[in-house]
Scaffold this motif. Structure first.
Motif, PDB file in Angstrom:
ATOM      1  N   ASP A  10       0.872  -1.162   0.000  1.00  0.00           N
ATOM      2  CA  ASP A  10       0.000   0.000   0.000  1.00  0.00           C
ATOM      3  C   ASP A  10       0.921   1.228   0.000  1.00  0.00           C
ATOM      4  N   SER A  11       0.411   2.363  -0.464  1.00  0.00           N
ATOM      5  CA  SER A  11       1.300   3.527  -0.602  1.00  0.00           C
ATOM      6  C   SER A  11       1.859   4.001   0.736  1.00  0.00           C
ATOM      7  N   SER A  12       1.269   3.520   1.835  1.00  0.00           N
ATOM      8  CA  SER A  12       1.790   3.936   3.136  1.00  0.00           C
ATOM      9  C   SER A  12       3.022   3.131   3.510  1.00  0.00           C
TER      10      SER A  12
ATOM     11  N   SER B 179      -0.543  -6.388  -1.731  1.00  0.00           N
ATOM     12  CA  SER B 179      -0.866  -5.141  -2.427  1.00  0.00           C
ATOM     13  C   SER B 179      -1.656  -4.166  -1.557  1.00  0.00           C
ATOM     14  N   SER B 180      -2.419  -4.683  -0.606  1.00  0.00           N
ATOM     15  CA  SER B 180      -3.204  -3.744   0.189  1.00  0.00           C
ATOM     16  C   SER B 180      -2.777  -3.695   1.653  1.00  0.00           C
TER      17      SER B 180
ATOM     18  N   THR C 229      -0.894  -2.359   4.768  1.00  0.00           N
ATOM     19  CA  THR C 229      -0.471  -0.993   5.055  1.00  0.00           C
ATOM     20  C   THR C 229       0.641  -0.976   6.089  1.00  0.00           C
ATOM     21  N   ILE C 230       1.159   0.197   6.337  1.00  0.00           N
ATOM     22  CA  ILE C 230       2.188   0.357   7.355  1.00  0.00           C
ATOM     23  C   ILE C 230       1.599   0.043   8.733  1.00  0.00           C
ATOM     24  N   ASP C 231       0.325   0.346   8.914  1.00  0.00           N
ATOM     25  CA  ASP C 231      -0.317   0.044  10.194  1.00  0.00           C
ATOM     26  C   ASP C 231      -0.341  -1.450  10.457  1.00  0.00           C
ATOM     27  N   ASP C 232      -0.584  -2.221   9.387  1.00  0.00           N
ATOM     28  CA  ASP C 232      -0.598  -3.671   9.558  1.00  0.00           C
ATOM     29  C   ASP C 232       0.755  -4.143  10.061  1.00  0.00           C
TER      30      ASP C 232
END
Lengths: 277, 447, 280
Positions: free
Chosen positions: B204-206, B263-264, B266-269
């Motif tokens: 993800d872009s994050s 692909s999806s 995120t940095i939070d994950d």
């Protein structure tokens, strides 16, 4: 045509389809009460003791996006722009049809061009011009929207005005009314259905529009709801899904209320707009 | 008829108000009290958005000078900067990511030679200057370090297992050892109670910048070192791309997550996987501490390893340290605004409130000599200090020489396709090497 | 009377015209001009002729998103119109709850594109997660995800228009056809469809232009990921403008090309539909 063969069967089928149709919205509401970690890991489960977080997503979402101020500005922009569009374009459309000069025809053609042009064509230059003229605030946006949204409104209004018999206006003129009084006291009341139609269509567009306000508003001071939602794509692009769900629900509530209150107008407005289109 | 009159009055009122509003706005565009000067900071770091706003408010309380802070939404800094700079009320203070970013905005950069932020730099050579070195145009305000953050407790648990590939973290000084340890952890993940050795390599872009930018920096660094490159080369060879592939394979094959889901992610994950103790290794930097602290991994258990790619001499490799956050003052702003901005920055790095906020609240390591009493308590920063004390060579941040955002995206996309199995490694190599030449040319053709 | 009216033209058209100049005409003319220049800001541009237009087609992402958008517009137009017509055809019949179902189907339309995009992101990623995939796995996933979203949003709107069209058909026509022994499908194809042609014209026009112009939903749902492969035209133009320095001119040229495409589609669609109507 009037009665299907098995009315009960159809009722059952459509009930199931309708429930499925509403499911995405219900899903958002369910998830708005779950902790953000659980939204991505188990989106389809109901909140339980472990995952339930109460109103936390809502309070966090509101704090992160400054939701209520965005809501207020959305309201100001939508209502103000819609009122201005209805007033100015109805006058213009009537004048175009009745005056029928070369200027009027040229104007009408240019308005038609506006119907076809995608916003991306003017996005960069419009955001520059808005700033250059100091219109980057909600009140300035009334003017921008009047300009960019004029095409559709003029188009529907002219179609409607053509169907108004001239005799009524001629009678008013004989009674000594000038054009202004004739328009406001005689023509505008007749145009009421078209005004409602255009009003509905414009409000639906204005309320949900994202790109135009995003590129023209001074975002330091003003945001609209779609901009606030998009802003939740916070730190380096990851989305706080918890706050997102809360804000989505809050963003939908006014729309649903508006729909329930003026449903009949909305549907007949859409139909009238389409028939004219 | 009365009703219609009311409608007419209302309508006339609306027209009058909106037109006068527009005219008033016209008049007030640029004539707002120029004498005092005001500051408008377009901030790059969303994590610190609220901290900057608080700091700005404190400054306004103290001096009465108006400071506005706006933070660009993620991944849109360049976009926002571009549209804001075109406005009459443009940012007086913005940031660039290094020499390449400065090249875009050099016409807008004021000379900072006699400012406090330049005078107080511990090492003035890190400031960016104009092509003829006559002017100082950009000054870094935060030094950051990245590597592979690890969970000491979990790692020790693994070392205690029979047949572990290593028995202490000091033995991990090369790619081979790191790979053996990571694969060992992956094989014993149920025993250790983790979901995988590495956190998810989200695209993800994050999160994708961790691979297309930060990880890509390591092969670039070794290539520059071999070829004696300084500055930005027009073409690169990709000498160390095999090592790049090895480390990336290690990330995706010994991970908490299926490659098809990347692909999806995120940095939070990734952050929460690490912070909840589900993964042992997490490639990120000192800035990630704010998101990790106070959850289930105590500060004492946080460490950082260098990113090894199997390059010769990597036993002496340290962590990756540098800056991509340079302050630039807009020279198109009024003199008063520029001065107000300089004063504000001086206050930020010299006042107690400013230093406390930067060092403790934002957790920055700054390059200024005014921060003697304000040392960071960030354990990841301390890890870097240990490596430096041990005489390891810090890897420099060369990704600021990457030709464009487009190049990074090309590499990132190819990496993702490769990870998902929808593309192959040749595409990564091509995006890396051929993409460099193409993007360099484009960037310089349009300069 | 007319002369007086013409004298008052400034009042009737003035405010709209001024706003129209600001909001549309000037930006439009400037936009066309800028597409032939290299510029970073509006006030700072150099004439480069057709260079930007060459750059448009040299840019692989544009050509890709052109086909992607065309496919998207065609698929959504077909699916939405067939589904909306079918639902409308059923809902004009009198059975319990028909009005309520109408309201339900129309509602998603009012919810804005950005909000819709995130609603569907939750739903689709949840569904795809079962197979360890996500909406940004490939352009194909993004494509069908956006198709589903678009259908959900617009079927209700088009349904309303079709219902109006169906209701305007005189009941005697249908009855007499049935008396003559026409089967249901014959009645549908030979009487009903030709008579609702005006509605079909409007709906296809709306759906195809909506498909071509879609931006918000695309931005929120996939934002072009992966690799800018799920970028529709509008988003491609936006990204060219704002995400790359030095490509503003190309972005503006893309916008002109985009405008021409949309205009041509509108014209063709109009011609086709009108000729069909007259035949009917």
């Amino acid at each position: 045509m009037n009665k299907p063969k098995h009315p009960l069967l159809w009722t059952i089928v459509f009930t199931i389809v309708s429930i499925a149709y509403m499911y995405p919205i219900v899903l958002v509401i369910i998830n708005s009460f779950k902790g953000k970690v659980f939204i991505s890991s188990e989106p389809f489960s109901l909140p339980d003791a472990e995952t339930f977080v109460g109103w936390e997503n809502y309070t966090r979402g509101v704090a992160l996006t400054d939701f209520f101020s965005s809501f207020g500005w959305s309201l100001v922009i939508t209502l103000g722009s819609a009122a201005l569009i209805l007033l100015c374009t109805s006058m213009t459309a009537w004048w175009i049809v009745r005056a029928d000069t070369r200027y009027a025809k040229t104007l009408y053609t240019t308005f038609l061009l506006n119907l076809v042009v995608p916003f991306q064509m003017v996005m960069f230059t419009l955001s520059w011009l808005t700033d250059f003229l100091g219109l980057g605030n909600p009140f300035g946006l009334w003017i921008i929207y009047l300009g960019f949204g004029a095409g559709l409104a003029v188009f529907i209004f002219t179609g409607f005005v053509k169907s108004i018999p001239l005799e009524i206006e001629e009678a008013a003129t004989i009674d000594g009314c000038g054009p202004v009084r004739t328009f406001f006291q005689v023509v505008l009341p007749i145009m009421k259905p078209a005004v409602i139609t255009v009003g509905i269509l414009e409000v639906m567009w204005l309320w949900n529009d994202y790109l135009l306000p995003y590129l023209t508003l001074d975002l330091k001071h003003y945001k609209t709801i779609p901009i606030a939602v998009q802003y939740l794509k916070g730190g380096y692009g990851s989305i706080d899904m918890g706050a997102m769900m809360g804000i989505l629900v809050l963003a939908m509530i006014p729309v649903i209320v508006f729909y329930l209150v003026s449903q009949r107008h909305i549907i007949s407005g859409v139909v009238a707009g389409a028939v004219k289109g | 008829m009365n009703k219609h009159r009311a409608v007419r009055m209302l309508a006339a009122g609306i027209v009058a108000i909106s037109l006068s509003g527009a005219l008033a706005a016209c008049g007030s565009g640029s004539s707002s009290d120029d004498s005092a000067g005001k500051v408008y900071y377009l901030n790059f770091k969303p994590e610190q958005a609220q901290d900057w706003e608080a700091l700005a408010a404190a400054y306004t309380d103290e001096t009465g000078v108006d400071v506005t802070v706006q933070t660009a939404a993620s991944g849109t800094y360049e976009t926002t900067l571009k549209s804001e700079m075109a406005k009459s009320d443009a940012p007086t203070l913005f940031q660039v990511n290094g020499p390449v970013g400065l090249a875009t905005w050099k016409d807008y950069a004021a000379d900072l030679t006699d400012t406090a932020i330049y005078e107080h730099l511990s090492d003035q050579s890190i400031a960016l200057t104009s092509d003829d070195d006559s002017q100082v145009l950009a000054i870094p305000y935060v030094m950051e370090t990245y590597g592979i953050i690890y969970n000491k407790a979990l790692l020790d648990e693994y070392f205690a297992l029979p047949g572990a590939a290593a028995t202490s973290v000091d033995q991990i000084t090369s790619f081979d050892t790191l790979a053996a340890v990571a694969e060992g952890i992956q094989a014993n993940k149920d025993t250790l109670g983790v979901a995988g050795a590495f956190t998810s390599a989200g695209f993800d872009s994050s999160s994708d910048w961790r691979f297309k930018t930060h990880l890509a920096n390591i092969p670039l660094y070794y290539e520059y070192k071999d070829d004696g490159v300084t500055g930005q080369p027009a073409t690169i060879k990709g000498t160390y791309l095999d090592g790049y592939k090895d480390i990336f394979d290690l990330y995706i094959n010994n991970s908490t997550t299926e490659p098809s889901l990347l692909s999806s992610k995120t940095i939070d994950d990734a952050t929460s996987e690490f912070a909840l103790g589900q993964a042992v290794f997490y490639q990120n930097g000192t800035w990630a501490y704010n998101d990790i602290k106070g959850q289930s991994v105590p500060d004492d258990d946080l460490g950082m390893l260098p990113i090894y790619i199997g390059a010769p001499g990597e036993e002496d490799q340290g962590l990756t340290t540098g800056s991509e956050n340079y302050w630039v003052i807009n020279n198109k702003s009024s003199e008063a605004d520029q001065q107000a901005t300089k004063d504000f920055l001086e206050w930020v790095i010299t006042s107690d409130a400013g230093r406390d906020s930067l060092a403790n609240t934002m957790g920055f390591v700054t390059p200024f000599d005014t921060f003697g009493d304000y040392q960071s308590t960030n354990p990841l920063v301390l890890a870097d200090a240990e490596y430096q004390a041990a005489g390891k060579t810090a890897v420099t941040w060369n990704f600021t020489t990457m030709p464009s955002e487009q190049w990074k995206n090309g590499v990132g996309q190819a990496l993702l396709q490769y990870a998902q199995g929808t593309g192959d490694w040749d595409a990564v190599r091509s995006a890396f090497v051929d993409g460099w030449a193409t993007e360099y040319e484009l960037a310089h053709a349009n300069a | 009377m007319k002369r007086t009216l013409i004298r008052w033209g400034w009042l009737f058209t003035g405010p709209t015209l001024i706003a129209f100049m600001i909001g549309f005409v000037v930006p439009f003319v400037l936009g066309v001009y800028l597409s032939f220049t290299r510029f970073t800001t509006v006030t700072n541009s150099t004439w480069v002729g057709f260079d930007n237009y060459l750059g448009v087609f040299a840019d692989g992402t544009f050509v890709h998103s052109l086909w992607y958008t065309a496919a998207f517009a065609i698929v959504t137009t077909v699916v939405i119109n067939v589904a909306a017509f079918a639902v409308a055809y059923m809902l004009v019949k009198a059975f319990r709850g028909a009005n309520l179902f109408r309201s339900v189907f129309f509602m998603p339309n009012l919810i804005g594109g950005i909000v819709l995009g995130y609603i569907w992101m939750l739903l689709l990623n949840g569904l795809l997660g079962i197979w360890a995939r996500s909406i940004t796995f490939s352009a194909t996933y993004g494509f069908w995800g956006m198709v589903a979203l678009m259908c959900w949003q617009q079927i209700g709107y088009m349904m309303v228009i079709y219902i109006a069209g169906l209701q305007s058909i005189p009941g005697e026509l249908i009855e007499s056809a049935e008396m003559d022994g026409a089967s249901r499908s014959q009645t549908l194809w030979n009487i009903i469809i030709p008579l609702v042609m005006p509605s079909i014209t409007v709906c296809t026009f709306l759906t195809i232009t909506n498909g071509f112009k879609m931006f918000d939903q695309n931005l929120a749902l996939t934002n072009g990921a992966p690799s800018r492969l799920s970028e529709l035209l509008a988003l491609n133009i936006y990204n060219t403008f704002y995400a790359r320095t030095g490509f503003e001119g190309v972005g503006q040229a893309k916008a002109v090309v985009f405008l021409l495409i949309v205009a041509v589609i509108a014209l063709i669609q109009n011609r086709l539909a009108r000729s069909k109507e007259t035949q009917a």
